[in-house]
Design a protein around this motif. Sequence first.
Motif, PDB file in Angstrom:
ATOM      1  N   VAL A  72       0.877  -1.134   0.157  1.00 35.69           N
ATOM      2  CA  VAL A  72      -0.027   0.035  -0.071  1.00 35.69           C
ATOM      3  C   VAL A  72       0.979   1.108   0.130  1.00 35.69           C
ATOM      4  O   VAL A  72       1.485   1.221   0.994  1.00 35.69           O
ATOM      5  CB  VAL A  72      -0.863   0.003   1.362  1.00 35.69           C
ATOM      6  CG1 VAL A  72      -1.880   1.274   1.023  1.00 35.69           C
ATOM      7  CG2 VAL A  72      -1.729  -1.289   1.434  1.00 35.69           C
ATOM      8  N   GLY A  73       0.754   1.996  -1.229  1.00 35.36           N
ATOM      9  CA  GLY A  73       1.460   3.251  -0.878  1.00 35.36           C
ATOM     10  C   GLY A  73       2.723   3.335  -2.184  1.00 35.36           C
ATOM     11  O   GLY A  73       3.436   2.306  -2.101  1.00 35.36           O
ATOM     12  N   GLY A  74       2.528   3.876  -3.159  1.00 40.84           N
ATOM     13  CA  GLY A  74       3.369   3.852  -4.297  1.00 40.84           C
ATOM     14  C   GLY A  74       4.532   4.985  -4.496  1.00 40.84           C
ATOM     15  O   GLY A  74       4.749   5.494  -5.478  1.00 40.84           O
ATOM     16  N   ALA A  99       9.552   3.900  -1.121  1.00 43.14           N
ATOM     17  CA  ALA A  99       9.511   2.707  -0.274  1.00 43.14           C
ATOM     18  C   ALA A  99       8.694   1.570  -0.802  1.00 43.14           C
ATOM     19  O   ALA A  99       9.115   0.472  -0.990  1.00 43.14           O
ATOM     20  CB  ALA A  99       9.196   2.990   1.007  1.00 43.14           C
ATOM     21  N   GLY A 100       7.403   2.174  -1.364  1.00 45.17           N
ATOM     22  CA  GLY A 100       6.528   1.061  -1.745  1.00 45.17           C
ATOM     23  C   GLY A 100       7.105   0.476  -3.003  1.00 45.17           C
ATOM     24  O   GLY A 100       6.790  -0.857  -3.370  1.00 45.17           O
ATOM     25  N   MET A 101       7.704   1.120  -3.903  1.00 44.54           N
ATOM     26  CA  MET A 101       7.925   0.814  -5.311  1.00 44.54           C
ATOM     27  C   MET A 101       9.320  -0.418  -5.059  1.00 44.54           C
ATOM     28  O   MET A 101       9.429  -1.214  -5.671  1.00 44.54           O
ATOM     29  CB  MET A 101       8.587   1.833  -6.057  1.00 44.54           C
ATOM     30  CG  MET A 101       7.128   2.599  -6.716  1.00 44.54           C
ATOM     31  SD  MET A 101       7.588   3.823  -7.959  1.00 44.54           S
ATOM     32  CE  MET A 101       8.065   5.100  -7.034  1.00 44.54           C
ATOM     33  N   LEU A 138       0.728  -3.550  -6.526  1.00 45.01           N
ATOM     34  CA  LEU A 138       1.119  -2.133  -5.705  1.00 45.01           C
ATOM     35  C   LEU A 138       0.000  -1.454  -5.687  1.00 45.01           C
ATOM     36  O   LEU A 138      -0.529  -0.952  -6.720  1.00 45.01           O
ATOM     37  CB  LEU A 138       2.156  -1.433  -6.415  1.00 45.01           C
ATOM     38  CG  LEU A 138       2.627  -0.162  -5.998  1.00 45.01           C
ATOM     39  CD1 LEU A 138       3.365  -0.071  -4.467  1.00 45.01           C
ATOM     40  CD2 LEU A 138       3.977   0.349  -6.741  1.00 45.01           C
ATOM     41  N   LEU A 139      -0.581  -0.712  -4.615  1.00 44.56           N
ATOM     42  CA  LEU A 139      -1.788   0.138  -4.855  1.00 44.56           C
ATOM     43  C   LEU A 139      -1.404   1.622  -4.292  1.00 44.56           C
ATOM     44  O   LEU A 139      -0.648   1.857  -3.267  1.00 44.56           O
ATOM     45  CB  LEU A 139      -2.793  -0.067  -3.676  1.00 44.56           C
ATOM     46  CG  LEU A 139      -3.129  -1.668  -4.048  1.00 44.56           C
ATOM     47  CD1 LEU A 139      -2.944  -2.760  -2.910  1.00 44.56           C
ATOM     48  CD2 LEU A 139      -4.732  -1.833  -4.222  1.00 44.56           C
ATOM     49  N   GLU A 140      -1.661   2.609  -5.187  1.00 48.77           N
ATOM     50  CA  GLU A 140      -1.478   3.984  -5.000  1.00 48.77           C
ATOM     51  C   GLU A 140      -2.523   5.012  -5.026  1.00 48.77           C
ATOM     52  O   GLU A 140      -3.328   4.640  -6.147  1.00 48.77           O
ATOM     53  CB  GLU A 140      -0.195   4.203  -5.865  1.00 48.77           C
ATOM     54  CG  GLU A 140      -0.125   5.884  -6.146  1.00 48.77           C
ATOM     55  CD  GLU A 140       0.373   6.644  -4.725  1.00 48.77           C
ATOM     56  OE1 GLU A 140       1.336   6.262  -4.068  1.00 48.77           O
ATOM     57  OE2 GLU A 140      -0.334   7.578  -4.494  1.00 48.77           O
TER      58      GLU A 140
HETATM   59  C1  LIG Z   1      10.492  19.014  -0.361  1.00 45.94           C
HETATM   60  C2  LIG Z   1      11.117  17.597   0.045  1.00 45.94           C
HETATM   61  C3  LIG Z   1      12.436  17.259  -0.190  1.00 45.94           C
HETATM   62  C4  LIG Z   1      13.028  16.057   0.223  1.00 45.94           C
HETATM   63  N1  LIG Z   1      14.233  15.989  -0.066  1.00 45.94           N
HETATM   64  C5  LIG Z   1      14.816  14.473   0.312  1.00 45.94           C
HETATM   65  C6  LIG Z   1      16.197  14.453  -0.022  1.00 45.94           C
HETATM   66  O1  LIG Z   1      16.972  15.392  -0.715  1.00 45.94           O
HETATM   67  N2  LIG Z   1      16.603  13.170   0.277  1.00 45.94           N
HETATM   68  C7  LIG Z   1      15.956  12.314   0.982  1.00 45.94           C
HETATM   69  O2  LIG Z   1      16.612  11.209   1.173  1.00 45.94           O
HETATM   70  N3  LIG Z   1      14.861  12.556   1.331  1.00 45.94           N
HETATM   71  C8  LIG Z   1      14.145  13.662   1.013  1.00 45.94           C
HETATM   72  N4  LIG Z   1      12.895  13.825   1.124  1.00 45.94           N
HETATM   73  C9  LIG Z   1      12.087  12.948   1.826  1.00 45.94           C
HETATM   74  C10 LIG Z   1      11.660  11.643   0.988  1.00 45.94           C
HETATM   75  O3  LIG Z   1      11.094  12.486  -0.085  1.00 45.94           O
HETATM   76  C11 LIG Z   1      10.751  10.957   1.716  1.00 45.94           C
HETATM   77  O4  LIG Z   1      11.468  10.264   2.710  1.00 45.94           O
HETATM   78  C12 LIG Z   1      10.591   9.651   0.794  1.00 45.94           C
HETATM   79  O5  LIG Z   1       9.991  10.003  -0.545  1.00 45.94           O
HETATM   80  C13 LIG Z   1       9.361   8.695   1.577  1.00 45.94           C
HETATM   81  O6  LIG Z   1       9.191   7.779   0.512  1.00 45.94           O
HETATM   82  P1  LIG Z   1       8.072   6.751   1.186  1.00 45.94           P
HETATM   83  O7  LIG Z   1       7.755   5.889  -0.200  1.00 45.94           O
HETATM   84  O8  LIG Z   1       8.073   6.348   2.368  1.00 45.94           O
HETATM   85  O9  LIG Z   1       6.628   7.681   1.264  1.00 45.94           O
HETATM   86  P2  LIG Z   1       5.949   8.438   0.070  1.00 45.94           P
HETATM   87  O10 LIG Z   1       6.796   9.095  -1.002  1.00 45.94           O
HETATM   88  O11 LIG Z   1       5.234   9.599   0.942  1.00 45.94           O
HETATM   89  O12 LIG Z   1       4.918   7.641  -0.642  1.00 45.94           O
HETATM   90  C14 LIG Z   1       3.719   7.229   0.083  1.00 45.94           C
HETATM   91  C15 LIG Z   1       2.930   7.009  -0.991  1.00 45.94           C
HETATM   92  O13 LIG Z   1       1.469   6.074  -0.408  1.00 45.94           O
HETATM   93  C16 LIG Z   1       0.425   6.731  -0.982  1.00 45.94           C
HETATM   94  N5  LIG Z   1      -0.735   6.465  -0.077  1.00 45.94           N
HETATM   95  C17 LIG Z   1      -0.794   7.020   1.194  1.00 45.94           C
HETATM   96  N6  LIG Z   1      -1.742   6.466   1.953  1.00 45.94           N
HETATM   97  C18 LIG Z   1      -2.457   5.588   0.896  1.00 45.94           C
HETATM   98  C19 LIG Z   1      -3.589   4.784   1.037  1.00 45.94           C
HETATM   99  N7  LIG Z   1      -4.238   4.600   2.190  1.00 45.94           N
HETATM  100  N8  LIG Z   1      -3.879   4.092   0.009  1.00 45.94           N
HETATM  101  C20 LIG Z   1      -3.174   4.103  -0.975  1.00 45.94           C
HETATM  102  N9  LIG Z   1      -1.907   4.819  -1.145  1.00 45.94           N
HETATM  103  C21 LIG Z   1      -1.602   5.685   0.014  1.00 45.94           C
HETATM  104  C22 LIG Z   1       0.674   8.274  -1.180  1.00 45.94           C
HETATM  105  O14 LIG Z   1       0.039   8.721  -2.002  1.00 45.94           O
HETATM  106  C23 LIG Z   1       2.357   8.136  -1.587  1.00 45.94           C
HETATM  107  O15 LIG Z   1       2.428   8.128  -2.911  1.00 45.94           O
HETATM  108  C24 LIG Z   1      12.076  15.143   0.920  1.00 45.94           C
HETATM  109  C25 LIG Z   1      10.696  15.394   1.169  1.00 45.94           C
HETATM  110  C26 LIG Z   1      10.228  16.673   0.663  1.00 45.94           C
HETATM  111  C27 LIG Z   1       8.813  16.868   0.869  1.00 45.94           C
END
Ligand SMILES: Cc1cc2nc3c(=O)[nH]c(=O)nc-3n(C[C@H](O)[C@H](O)[C@H](O)COP(=O)(O)OP(=O)(O)OC[C@H]3O[C@@H](n4cnc5c(N)ncnc54)[C@H](O)[C@@H]3O)c2cc1C
Length: 238
Positions: A17-19, A22-24, A39-41
Motif C-alpha cells: 500500500v503506497g507507491g 519505499a513501496g516501489m 502495488l496500490l497507490e
Molecule cells: C520537499 C522535500 C524534499 C525532500 N528531499 C529529500 C532528499 O533530498 N533526500 C531524501 O532522502 N529525502 C528527501 N525527502 C524525503 C523523501 O522524499 C521521503 O522520505 C520519501 O519520499 C518517503 O518515501 P515513502 O515511499 O516512504 O513515502 P511517500 O513518498 O510519501 O509515498 C507514500 C505513498 O503512499 C500513498 N498513500 C498514502 N496513503 C495511502 C492509502 N491509504 N492508499 C493508497 N496509497 C496511499 C501516497 O499517495 C504516496 O504516494 C524530501 C521530502 C520533501 C517533501
Amino acid sequence: MTFWKTIPADKYEVAVVGGGAAGMTAAITAARAGARTVLLERNDRLGRKLLMTGNGKCNLGNRDLKRSDYYSDDMAMAVSVLERFGTEETIAFFASLGLLLKEKRGYLYPVSEQAAVVLDVLRHGLERDKTEVLTGALVREIRQKGENAGKDSPADYVLQLQDGRQLWTERVILACGGQAAPGTGSDGSGYALARALGHTVIAPVPSLVQLHCSEKYCRALAGVRAEGAVRIYPSDSG
Ligand SMILES: Cc1cc2nc3c(=O)[nH]c(=O)nc-3n(C[C@H](O)[C@H](O)[C@H](O)COP(=O)(O)OP(=O)(O)OC[C@H]3O[C@@H](n4cnc5c(N)ncnc54)[C@H](O)[C@@H]3O)c2cc1C
C-alpha cells in the motif's frame, strides 16, 4: 446489500500500500522473490514525492551512514535494518535497475541529477518484474481474516478500497509515507491503517521544516544551499 467488485478474482501473495520510493522498492523486491505482488497507490501516478527530493535532483543515499545519525528507542532495530540494507545494497539495487549513481560530498545522486530518472527506473523495474500496479486506489480499510484465515478464504487480509473494490492478499506491506507534504498523497492515513491492525504508532513530529519569516528578501534565498550558522531568537510577541 452492497456488492463489491473484486480485483481480480484471484488472490495476491503480497499487497503493497503506497507507491512512493519505499513501496516501489518493496514491490520490486517481493516480485523478484517470486511473490505475486500488487502495488496500490491512491494518486493517479506513482512517486509524486520522490520527484521533489533533493530539489528535483534526488539525493537518494548517503555514503556515510552511522548509528549516531538515527534516534530511536529501539536502536537495535535501526542498526539491524541498516546492516541488512545499507549504502552498498542501495547502490547495488539501483544498479540492478540500470541506474548509475554519483557522489557529491558523501551524498548519492543519479548521474543525471534528475529525480524523474529515478522514478522511471523504478517504474520499469515494476513492469519488468511483473508487479501489478493499481493507481487511483485509495485503501480505506484492511481487515485480517482472523481464525478463518486460510480456511474458508483464499487469503489472510482483505483490502477495502475507497471506490468499493476489494482485494485479497496473504501479506500486506504498508508504505504509506508519513505526513509531510500531504499534497503528494501521504497525508498520514497510513497511521490509521497501521493502528487498526494493532500496531503502536508513536506520535509523529516534524523533523525537517521550512522557516517562515516576515521579511520579503528571504524569498529569494529559497532553495539556495550554503554552509553556515543560524541563530533563532524567539520574538517578544510570543
Ligand atoms: C520537499 C522535500 C524534499 C525532500 N528531499 C529529500 C532528499 O533530498 N533526500 C531524501 O532522502 N529525502 C528527501 N525527502 C524525503 C523523501 O522524499 C521521503 O522520505 C520519501 O519520499 C518517503 O518515501 P515513502 O515511499 O516512504 O513515502 P511517500 O513518498 O510519501 O509515498 C507514500 C505513498 O503512499 C500513498 N498513500 C498514502 N496513503 C495511502 C492509502 N491509504 N492508499 C493508497 N496509497 C496511499 C501516497 O499517495 C504516496 O504516494 C524530501 C521530502 C520533501 C517533501
